[in-house]
Design a protein around this motif. Structure first.
Motif, PDB file in Angstrom:
ATOM      1  N   GLY B  93       0.729  -1.228   0.058  1.00 36.09           N
ATOM      2  CA  GLY B  93       0.041  -0.065   0.056  1.00 36.09           C
ATOM      3  C   GLY B  93       1.014   1.134  -0.010  1.00 36.09           C
ATOM      4  N   GLU B  96      -1.038   4.216  -1.883  1.00 41.43           N
ATOM      5  CA  GLU B  96      -2.198   4.650  -0.927  1.00 41.43           C
ATOM      6  C   GLU B  96      -1.590   5.516   0.226  1.00 41.43           C
ATOM      7  N   LYS B 101      -5.107   6.595  -5.004  1.00 42.83           N
ATOM      8  CA  LYS B 101      -5.679   5.350  -5.204  1.00 42.83           C
ATOM      9  C   LYS B 101      -5.030   4.368  -6.397  1.00 42.83           C
TER      10      LYS B 101
ATOM     11  N   GLY D  78      -5.936  -2.183   5.118  1.00 46.88           N
ATOM     12  CA  GLY D  78      -6.794  -1.773   4.274  1.00 46.88           C
ATOM     13  C   GLY D  78      -8.223  -2.155   4.603  1.00 46.88           C
ATOM     14  N   GLU D  96      -8.315   6.511   0.679  1.00 45.90           N
ATOM     15  CA  GLU D  96      -6.708   6.486   0.269  1.00 45.90           C
ATOM     16  C   GLU D  96      -6.312   7.865   0.714  1.00 45.90           C
ATOM     17  N   LYS D 101      -5.646   1.560   1.696  1.00 52.33           N
ATOM     18  CA  LYS D 101      -6.196   1.047   0.311  1.00 52.33           C
ATOM     19  C   LYS D 101      -7.656   0.416   0.596  1.00 52.33           C
TER      20      LYS D 101
END
Lengths: 341, 341, 341, 341
Positions: B93, B96, B101, D78, D96, D101
């Motif tokens: 991630g 992010e 995104k 996430g 985000e 995520k």
């Protein structure tokens, strides 16, 4: 050009580079999950007298500061730091980039005052509106500081006591840790140093490694899923063992501290040269960085011959410059400096 | 143990390490503002036929991806990527983390389809509610992909045309770029490759460097104050010249591509060995990574003898494993593999 | 209990509430894309003498500050603010949450000094290491300040000139703007005020609305895709027209400034009462907030009868408290205060 | 124009507005620390059968989603969501923006499949490389979904069981909760609904409030220092009691569910009208939103007379439109629709 501009202007200490050469034809597992990192970590913990601690190797100092602060703080917390601290002034807002405020306190000779820290934390907690404020969640100092100064054992003990009594971890940026602990004026042992800290890093980049810093949690407490946080920060290197290898070399035969002693001797000699020639010091020298006040004419005259860093301008006509020695400093450089200055 | 687990399990190509040794006693200015970085950048731009471009050296791949995506996107934009892309699946991630995104599209053999990209962008723009959606602001692909596959020249041209016609930059992750461009099935030249991309990186970590990636803006357009963004991300190394030095060595005498050719030959030979012994390929091999489907019993039997990566489980009893060769692969390893497999 | 604890302790000015009732049975398009918001925006721009400007309605003050600062700054920039400013001290790090540093300067009576701002910006630009620092990208002040004080026209002109000459926008937090511009000591007109600012908000929450702030770009320049940024911040309300409706009511028949005048008269009367009874002022009163120094015994005695805010403790035995009047203050409250104090 | 474009196009239910009028002359403490919020919270918890739970009032839905997800997730986690979920598609990347995520799974009629959620979580945990991936830390669904559909009790129970057995909280976005729980096809009670969820919000904006959502932790567990997180997000309103007041009105005499029943009846009638006239439904209607497939010519002809939302284009010549009824829908609107359609 005499290379006194900084202490990160040469590659690696020969013993470190030799180690990389020796290991170059051996395959290792990636991402720091290798035997070299484990062994180097153990050697570091042994040297700092905290065998139950944890170690993680990272590539650079700002990255290490950003990671430690972001992962140890709760999202609603900020970090107390001296206003001259590296994270306050010279990391381009890397801490704020991760969403945390630097709660800056006025520094004296680069150092944070334990009583001021206590006042900030206690004042915050007593403030009836503190839910609208940033919670102080960590204390950041550097040892040596950005001004080459050292906290005395008494000062470190006081800071540590303030932090512990209030449940706020003390994080010590040791980019130049070996130069600090090997200084003549240093009155703490590595063991005492580690005992005072909740987390610190022993810098490699400025201490003889090509790159790399050893992040140490002397009493354990590495944040959960730390490797994932490192990856998420973009800070994980595929060939993690290379940093482990360098630190293993640095912590064999006490090389890390021998490097520190070497620099201390060079710094003392450079200080003597400067004093003998009547240069004014901005601050008393304590470690491998020397801050000297020069007339701007003198700055211009010396600049082509000797490397130094521009620090600040105390007034219109003068400049504070920094001279730094390191593991790479040798006799010839010092002799040249003596001739030139 | 035959070291086919990955292509980042050995130190540096001997020529690269030698270069670091040669330069070890020379002082350089910090933070990448040195002659070595400038020279290495010029060599890279020359080799990719884009002398007017810009180059910046960084330490690792995830870091490079995170930086490029965060700095080229506007804050309200996301990045289109294949769902199997490294940034979609295996960077914890990191995109992010910087607020953006990843707009994932289904990949086929690791590749993104130009028409699907066009549909996503055009559909977004036609949507009357798009102010409530993430703006597609960049396209990310890897070359070779995480499955070792290559886009054909036609596919790259189509993606590039979709991106250019819509004003969306195309970013190509080239962690294994040399292995891709030197593959037998590759039908693009380095010059064509660079012309198709708006920004790409030529990986060093997997191509013979200790660490380091060369980020290339072949047509210019490096984001303003890029060095500050690098610092803010915690990604700036004090001894920046060390990456420049390694890349200068890699782009002398075409070493980067010779390394690619060497790996291609090793991969072809390993493929032949596997085929001769009846192994089933998960995907046709195109570059230095080979994906083979094994019964789980076979996996267990081989694991102590040969390094491989676990990729996925197509069903209960079988596993897809990855074998990778690299600049460090030699005859003996291949002979041992032939004997073992 | 006399409600002088703050200026946001009552619902809405009757004219504002009546407007909501009148419109309650009419359907409107969502997300602020309605006729009421457009009309209210035009009225505001007309009143501030900047018909070519742009207006956006938001729900609250911290949200507005966070949005303006995050969207107007480049990612590598921070915002200069007084250390007593709301964003520095009492917004829980909402600016840092979006990745930006607050570059705090010492305030005097809540105000920022134009010369100090100039020194910070010029010093930054002259610093050879500034690529490692946070770029100053905006100046934040509040009018009136958190201490109820006002910048004089001369002070505003100086700040505006420093900002314009250096290309750094001046943002003015006008949570209590109507109380400021209607104060007896105010020497700027709304038109002059808007001309000095690059962006400001005219607060509604403290000026007679249930909720809502009017963000004004008097000379245009609203960031691209601002609605998407608002949504991304979680700050977009479905029923946006409700804020437009309230501001239309506030800017009809000059209600916004009549509310300001009303509060000024109440504040003057309360000040006279306090002076007559010998209370010590912490700061000279300029607007609707009065800061008085009380013995702690007095604080305890008064607390059950009159609302006030605890501000700070100048010493062990005394407390600075804030009394605030507003559009909702009436004769009876003042008479009760006179009897009680 | 028949106002069926959305269910947030009218002000407030008369009973809600009346409450604000009644309280307009009473002073309240700020920031939601008032008696109204406490009382409203208790009423909500009682109605959902979870008196030991916790409630926090916020202004809007995207803000609530962003806050819940950001504060309940660890930084390396996430949120699993259907790919058609509001947070996946129509909140401009607000999740985000806070660094997390959205792990999107293919939805069926807007709904997430419990088995698919289990596969994702279990697959992640079994993956030997999962330290390089985003940890699944929460499951997000909406009830009713963005397509007006409802999870059956069995489906909710299955999702809840998957979440509980894996220690991952289930968060339910109830922007239209009252319309869902009052639907004819709904087979869960409010008490069962709350028992299945770990956190949910009961929407006010679409259910008769001017603005406001009630965030409910039915089993406790509100994140530490939640008010500070709210402030840090820019989401704290000074006049917090106004939302409490509106929700107190909504949860008196079961108004919230009576509003739901009213809309259900209106929706059933509108459905019957549409069916009688031969309109094709995109999905079977379950709650207050009706999705109808229209020829584009018909869309053009109807657009000036009746409000509807454009949803998607199943092919070149047709459009899926959404008609929505609400607490504000009345007989006349339905009669007009019958005449027009």
């Amino acid at each position: 050009m005499i290379p006194f501009g900084c202490d990160y202007n040469f590659g690696a200490h020969p013993a470190v580079l030799r180690r990389l050469e020796e290991l170059n034809a051996t395959a290792f597992p990636g991402y720091g999950e290798d035997e070299l990192c484990r062994r180097a970590g153990k050697k570091i913990l042994a040297r700092f007298g905290c065998p139950g601690g944890e170690v993680y190797f990272l590539a650079g100092g700002t990255q290490t500061n950003q990671l430690v602060i972001d992962t140890l703080l709760a999202p609603y917390e900020g970090v107390i730091a001296p206003d001259t601290g590296h994270i306050s002034a010279h990391e381009a807002g890397a801490v704020e980039f991760t969403g945390h405020k630097v709660l800056a306190l006025p520094a004296k000779e680069g150092k944070l005052d334990a009583a001021a820290v206590a006042r900030l934390i206690d004042g915050f907690r007593a403030d009836p509106n503190h839910a609208h404020m940033v919670f102080p969640g960590m204390v950041y100092i550097s040892y040596p500081t950005e001004y080459g100064t050292l906290y005395s054992k008494e000062e470190l003990a006081a800071l540590s006591a303030v932090c512990r009594s209030r449940g706020v971890p003390l994080y010590i940026d040791g980019a130049r840790l070996g130069y600090g602990l090997a200084a003549d004026v240093c009155d703490v042992t590595p063991e005492e140093f580690a005992a005072f800290a909740d987390v610190f890093y022993a810098g490699g980049t400025k201490m003889g490694a090509l790159y790399g810093e050893a992040l140490v949690f002397p009493h354990g407490g590495m944040p959960a899923h730390f490797a994932t946080r490192v990856k998420q920060h973009g800070a994980m290197l595929a060939k993690g063992w290379l940093i482990g290898a360098q630190f293993e070399a640095l912590f064999e035969d006490d090389l890390y501290f021998r490097i520190g002693r070497h620099a201390e001797k060079c710094a003392a000699r450079l200080e003597a040269i400067l004093r003998a020639k009547g240069y004014a010091f901005y601050l008393p020298r304590q470690t491998n960085q020397l801050f000297v006040v020069l007339d701007d004419d003198r700055v211009k005259a010396l600049a082509p011959e000797i490397g130094f860093g521009f620090w600040e301008k105390p007034d219109e006509d003068r400049t504070v410059v920094r001279l730094a020695v390191s593991w790479a400093t040798d006799d010839e450089m010092l002799r040249n400096a003596e001739a030139l200055l």
